[in-house]
Scaffold this motif. Structure first.
Motif, short mmCIF file in Angstrom:
data_model
loop_
_atom_site.label_atom_id
_atom_site.label_comp_id
_atom_site.label_asym_id
_atom_site.label_seq_id
_atom_site.Cartn_x
_atom_site.Cartn_y
_atom_site.Cartn_z
N ALA A 22 0.84 -1.20 0.00
CA ALA A 22 0.00 0.00 0.00
C ALA A 22 0.88 1.25 0.00
CB ALA A 22 -0.91 -0.01 1.22
N ASP A 30 -4.14 -9.20 -1.16
CA ASP A 30 -5.28 -8.51 -1.73
C ASP A 30 -6.15 -9.56 -2.42
OD1 ASP A 30 -7.08 -6.84 -2.94
OD2 ASP A 30 -5.66 -5.99 -4.37
N LYS A 34 -8.33 -5.33 -5.78
CA LYS A 34 -8.71 -3.94 -6.00
C LYS A 34 -8.01 -2.95 -5.08
CE LYS A 34 -13.14 -5.23 -7.86
NZ LYS A 34 -14.56 -5.03 -7.88
N LYS A 35 -7.16 -3.42 -4.17
CA LYS A 35 -6.47 -2.49 -3.28
C LYS A 35 -5.49 -1.66 -4.08
CE LYS A 35 -6.55 -5.19 1.01
NZ LYS A 35 -5.71 -5.82 2.03
N SER A 36 -5.30 -0.41 -3.65
CA SER A 36 -4.35 0.45 -4.35
C SER A 36 -2.94 0.15 -3.86
CB SER A 36 -4.69 1.92 -4.14
OG SER A 36 -4.52 2.27 -2.79
N GLY A 37 -2.00 0.30 -4.75
CA GLY A 37 -0.60 0.07 -4.42
C GLY A 37 0.07 -0.83 -5.42
#
Length: 92
Positions: A22, A30, A34-37
């Motif tokens: 992240a 994840d 869909k997690k950002s990073g």
């Protein structure tokens, strides 16, 4: 198609689990994708995570040091995500 950091095989994205760093520096699995990073992929096999740890492939992918406790947490998250009972809870 994505490359597994453990076994080095190219597999469809849906067959792999994403490990994400992240923006705040936290590294986690994840499962939604869909997690950002920054993301990297491994097979849903604890052996692949161990191979990635021994070869320091996550450290190369994320350009930072990854501590052993992060790998331990990833192993537990992987076991929970795949429904494998490899890890017993502490004290049990």
């Amino acid at each position: 198609m994505r490359l597994c950091l453990g076994c080095g095989e190219m597999k469809p994205k849906r067959e792999l689990i994403r490990v994400v760093k992240a923006p705040d520096g936290e590294i986690s699995l994840d499962t939604t994708g869909k997690k950002s990073g920054r993301g990297a992929y491994i097979c849903p096999d604890p052996g692949c995570l161990e191979k990635a740890q021994k070869a320091r492939r996550l450290e190369r992918s994320f350009s930072c040091r990854v501590e052993g406790d992060v790998y331990d947490a990833l192993q537990q998250q992987l076991a929970a995500a795949t429904g494998s009972g490899d890890h017993l809870p502490e004290g049990g």
